[in-house]
Design an enzyme around this catalytic site. Structure first.
Site, PDB file in Angstrom:
ATOM      1  N   SER A  29      13.048  68.036 -29.532  1.00 17.28           N
ATOM      2  CA  SER A  29      12.189  68.556 -28.795  1.00 17.28           C
ATOM      3  C   SER A  29      13.214  68.700 -27.193  1.00 17.28           C
ATOM      4  CB  SER A  29      11.599  66.985 -27.694  1.00 17.28           C
ATOM      5  OG  SER A  29      10.280  66.378 -28.548  1.00 17.28           O
ATOM      6  N   GLY A 101       3.708  74.091 -31.804  1.00 13.41           N
ATOM      7  CA  GLY A 101       2.792  73.380 -30.997  1.00 13.41           C
ATOM      8  C   GLY A 101       3.848  73.091 -29.526  1.00 13.41           C
ATOM      9  N   ARG A 129      -5.076  75.253 -33.085  1.00 13.57           N
ATOM     10  CA  ARG A 129      -4.883  73.871 -32.385  1.00 13.57           C
ATOM     11  C   ARG A 129      -5.191  74.355 -31.743  1.00 13.57           C
ATOM     12  NH1 ARG A 129       1.045  71.695 -33.099  1.00 13.57           N
ATOM     13  NH2 ARG A 129       0.389  69.837 -32.039  1.00 13.57           N
ATOM     14  N   SER A 174       0.103  63.471 -23.344  1.00 11.40           N
ATOM     15  CA  SER A 174       0.875  64.634 -23.688  1.00 11.40           C
ATOM     16  C   SER A 174       1.917  65.504 -22.861  1.00 11.40           C
ATOM     17  CB  SER A 174       0.107  65.685 -23.959  1.00 11.40           C
ATOM     18  OG  SER A 174       1.008  67.174 -24.625  1.00 11.40           O
ATOM     19  N   ASP A 326       4.051  61.199 -33.066  1.00  6.77           N
ATOM     20  CA  ASP A 326       5.175  61.687 -34.457  1.00  6.77           C
ATOM     21  C   ASP A 326       4.978  61.367 -35.611  1.00  6.77           C
ATOM     22  OD1 ASP A 326       4.730  63.730 -33.227  1.00  6.77           O
ATOM     23  OD2 ASP A 326       6.285  64.131 -32.649  1.00  6.77           O
ATOM     24  N   LYS A 353      -2.633  67.569 -34.128  1.00  7.15           N
ATOM     25  CA  LYS A 353      -1.336  67.698 -34.778  1.00  7.15           C
ATOM     26  C   LYS A 353      -1.104  69.354 -35.697  1.00  7.15           C
ATOM     27  CE  LYS A 353       0.450  65.006 -31.487  1.00  7.15           C
ATOM     28  NZ  LYS A 353       1.340  64.871 -30.091  1.00  7.15           N
ATOM     29  N   ARG A 400       5.065  66.550 -41.794  1.00  6.36           N
ATOM     30  CA  ARG A 400       5.337  65.231 -41.369  1.00  6.36           C
ATOM     31  C   ARG A 400       4.636  64.490 -42.822  1.00  6.36           C
ATOM     32  NH1 ARG A 400       8.577  65.181 -37.306  1.00  6.36           N
ATOM     33  NH2 ARG A 400       8.321  65.517 -35.181  1.00  6.36           N
TER      34      ARG A 400
END
Ligand code: S3P
Length: 452
Positions: A29, A101, A129, A174, A326, A353, A400
């Site tokens: 991030s 995303g 998405r 979000s 996550d 996700k 993931r």
């Protein structure tokens, strides 16, 4: 890779104790944001510890397409010469954000109040998405988007020529939507206000301040109120990216599952909007100690000491979901090895996700012989003394999901195979090498050597 290339089947075999030091890469991030804010600044931004995963490399390429000069100097060491707020140039090619995303949504926000047009696309996962959650608030600034049905990518966005500031209450928790609105607000005159009912990761707010924006965070009846003063001059900064707690969660959970393991994961961000997984693990009776807490690059960090533990299932508080959103896939894998059941509620966002993570984890765990129950917004995992494994799991282009099942395979009775481990390179390119150095038996089935 990341859905444009060939699948990479991988397999994890039951392993002996995991031991040693696991230096996980920089936070994803923060890495995206460092490049984007660097590109929106005047002067030079120097970044150390940048995650060199495909997602972030795609954002670096996008920033070049919008006119910034982005240069790699060494491992994790990058510089950005920005174009200033409102200075983005119109890209002459389609912007491919791959699997990310975060990349596409933040970049759409960053360009939405500049009078240029750009077309965005991604891989098969990203193109499924929802983007309406971003294009709807961006339309309030005056931006116009034309995408596929349901607002899906590929999508063309024309930024507002005369943007107006916006007051927006997030309809879902979000950080990507919050950040897209704040980045758009940078080039709107006046104050842009975002209200979030549940706090989500606050890296954009912290970094905007660090780059010189005037931003205030207050509390009101309807939640956290973030007020940004538009049209600041952002100035290039030095950014030291801390190690990613979301990546750390994989070796941490693997060590908790494999008997006699004892590992150290140094320098991991303990930002309170990101550390929910560690609190949850401690509630499950994990032997997890945060050593040497300190501040690095403006973020709280600590060294995580983790030893194999007999875990017990818990009910994860739903209000904690945003701070560990996550980490539910790897928690679900770990919960399969705990005593009793683990109930995860309030996790509807997992359905949009990189894959529908509730479904992907439920189907994969069932294939491995684990009993699960799911609802639209919850997942319950019934732990067992030893997970049978011996299954092949579909990862749906989701890094993931792949890493979660490879970690579970280290502690199962029989090996666990994943159909495609290639997306691991989007967020954790050194995963295989790092896990192998700890003693984990994870291999590629096509015989190629691990990258990273
Ligand atoms: C992220 C926000 C979260 C998270 C993603 C990274 C970010 O997504 O799942 O991996 O960097 O802002 P949402 O904003 O969709 O919850």
């Amino acid at each position: 890779m990341s859905g444009h290339g060939t699948a990479l089947p991988m397999i994890a075999h039951p392993s002996g104790p995991l031991q040693g030091v696991a230096e996980v890469p920089g936070d994803k991030s923060i890495s995206h944001r460092a490049l984007i804010l660097g590109a929106l600044s005047v002067g030079e931004t120097r970044i150390t510890g940048l995650l060199e995963g495909q997602d972030v490399l795609d954002t670096a390429r996008a920033m070049r397409a919008f006119g910034a000069e982005v240069t790699q100097h060494g491992a994790g060491e990058w510089s950005v010469h920005g174009v200033g707020v409102g200075g983005f140039a119109e890209p002459d090619k389609v912007i491919d954000c791959g699997n990310s995303g975060t990349g596409v949504r933040l970049i759409m926000g960053a360009m939405a109040t500049t009078d240029i047009t750009a077309t965005f696309t991604g891989d098969a996962s990203l193109n499924k998405r929802p983007m309406g959650r971003v294009t709807e608030p961006l339309a309030l600034f005056g931006a116009q988007a034309v995408g596929r049905r349901g607002g899906r990518l590929p999508l063309t966005l024309t930024g507002a020529a005369q943007p107006v500031p916006v007051r927006y209450s997030l309809p879902m928790p979000s950080a990507q939507v919050k950040s897209a609105v704040l980045l758009a607000g940078l080039n709107a005159p006046g104050e842009t206000v975002v209200i979030e009912a549940e706090p989500t990761r606050d890296h954009t707010e912290r970094m905007l301040r660090g780059f010189g924006a005037t931003l205030e965070v207050g509390q009101a009846g309807d939640g956290r109120v973030i007020t940004l003063v538009g049209q600041p001059e952002l100035r290039g900064q030095v950014v030291a990216v801390p190690r990613d707690p979301s990546s750390a969660a994989f070796p941490v959970c693997a060590a908790l599952m494999v008997p006699d393991s004892d590992i150290l994961v140094p320098g991991v961000s303990q930002n309170p909007t990101r550390n929910g997984i560690f609190l949850t693990l401690q509630e499950m009776s994990a032997d997890l100690v945060m050593e040497n807490p300190r501040t690095e690059g403006g973020e709280p960090v600590a060294d995580l000491r983790v030893r194999f533990s007999a875990l017990r299932g818990i009910e994860v508080p739903p209000e904690r979901a945003a701070s560990m959103i996550d980490e539910y896939p790897v928690l679900a894998a770990l919960a399969a090895t705990a005593e009793g059941r683990t109930v995860m509620r309030g996790i509807k966002e997992l359905r949009v996700k990189e894959s529908d993570r509730i479904d992907a984890m439920a189907r994969g765990l069932e294939a491995c012989g684990v009993r699960v129950e799911e609802t639209e917004d919850s997942l319950t995992v019934h732990g067992m003394a030893r997970v049978p494994g011996g299954a092949s799991v579909r990862t749906h282009l989701d890094h993931r999901i792949a890493m979660s099942f490879l970690c579970l395979g280290l502690a199962a009775k029989a090996p666990i195979r994943v159909d495609d481990g290639s997306p691991i390179a989007t967020s954790f390119p050194v995963f295989e090498r790092l896990m192998a150095a700890l003693g984990a038996s994870i291999a590629r089935e096509d015989g190629t050597a691990a990258s990273g």
